[in-house]
Design a protein around this motif. Structure first.
Motif, PDB file in Angstrom:
ATOM      1  N   TYR A  36      -0.437  -4.100  -4.271  1.00 12.17           N
ATOM      2  CA  TYR A  36      -1.236  -4.277  -3.054  1.00 12.17           C
ATOM      3  C   TYR A  36      -0.391  -4.030  -1.810  1.00 12.17           C
ATOM      4  N   TRP A  39      -0.117  -0.361  -1.423  1.00  6.36           N
ATOM      5  CA  TRP A  39      -1.392   0.138  -0.910  1.00  6.36           C
ATOM      6  C   TRP A  39      -1.495  -0.109   0.601  1.00  6.36           C
ATOM      7  N   SER A  86      -8.276   0.431  -3.380  1.00  8.01           N
ATOM      8  CA  SER A  86      -8.319  -0.981  -2.977  1.00  8.01           C
ATOM      9  C   SER A  86      -9.262  -1.778  -3.858  1.00  8.01           C
ATOM     10  N   VAL A  90      -7.707  -4.794  -6.189  1.00  2.03           N
ATOM     11  CA  VAL A  90      -8.129  -6.187  -5.987  1.00  2.03           C
ATOM     12  C   VAL A  90      -8.824  -6.728  -7.228  1.00  2.03           C
TER      13      VAL A  90
END
Length: 226
Positions: A36, A39, A86, A90
């Motif tokens: 993450y 990202w 994303s 997630v």
């Protein structure tokens, strides 16, 4: 790229990588933290590229090989890829990998990361924001430099793509959820998972910095090669 600018970029790269590794090593951050973070770093970088391209001034009397419009289209395509990534990151890395009872703490931290309540993650993001603020400020002085061609899937975005695949694979073989092909590095399990991510990202970033320095292009040009 001037020597001072190159040194600044290397400094921010070292700060970003060192603090992220420290957070994972000593604060038990999960693999979601890594993927993450990569990202979000690419999201910040892409926004910075978009701002720099919007500031760019084209000479209407000269037809460039790679136009500002083409560059903006490719950056917008990157935003689409980032949106798709994303959702996957997630849901899979943040939630699915931590649904069992033993992963309650990790799941709670992942939720805090998403809502910017994790100090270590926020510090890494601030480092990336400051880095790109300096990039934008420097690129504003080179608004007339030609824009070299670049694709919508290249450099750091490709690194993010590989990190997602590699991360899922490493989790599958080290989590113990699949006994038929499970593997563990024992007490070094966490470090063995972390290392490949940062080696790939560090090499890509160092290459981009050195390539820009050798070619003597503007800061905006160097970003397009990432």
């Amino acid at each position: 790229m001037e020597k001072a600018q190159k040194n600044i970029n290397i400094l921010f790269l070292l700060l970003f990588s060192a603090y992220a590794i420290y957070s994972i090593t000593y604060q038990n951050a999960s693999i979601f933290f890594i993927v993450y973070l990569f990202w979000f770093d690419e999201l910040i970088r892409s926004i910075s590229m978009y701002i720099q391209l919007k500031m760019h001034t084209e000479d209407l009397q000269i037809v460039p090989k790679f136009t500002k419009a083409q560059a903006l289209t490719n950056v917008k395509a990157r935003f689409f890829f980032l949106f798709v990534y994303s959702v996957f990151i997630v849901i899979v890395f943040g939630l699915f990998f931590h649904l069992d009872k033993d992963s309650t703490d990790a799941l709670g931290r992942n939720i805090k990361i998403v809502f910017f309540q994790d100090i270590a993650f926020n510090v890494c993001i601030m480092i990336a924001l400051v880095r790109e603020f300096i990039q934008i400020r420097t690129a504003s002085l080179n608004r007339n430099a030609p824009i070299p061609s670049f694709s919508d899937m290249s450099g750091n975005l490709l690194t993010l793509h590989l990190s997602i695949i590699l991360g899922a694979f490493l989790w599958a073989i080290t989590s113990g959820k699949f006994t038929s092909f499970s593997f563990t590095f024992g007490s070094f399990n966490k470090y063995a998972i972390i290392l490949p991510f940062f080696i790939i990202k560090f090499c890509v970033d160092i290459y981009a910095i050195n390539h820009a320095d050798k070619s003597k292009k503007s800061l905006l040009d160097s970003l397009q090669k990432q």
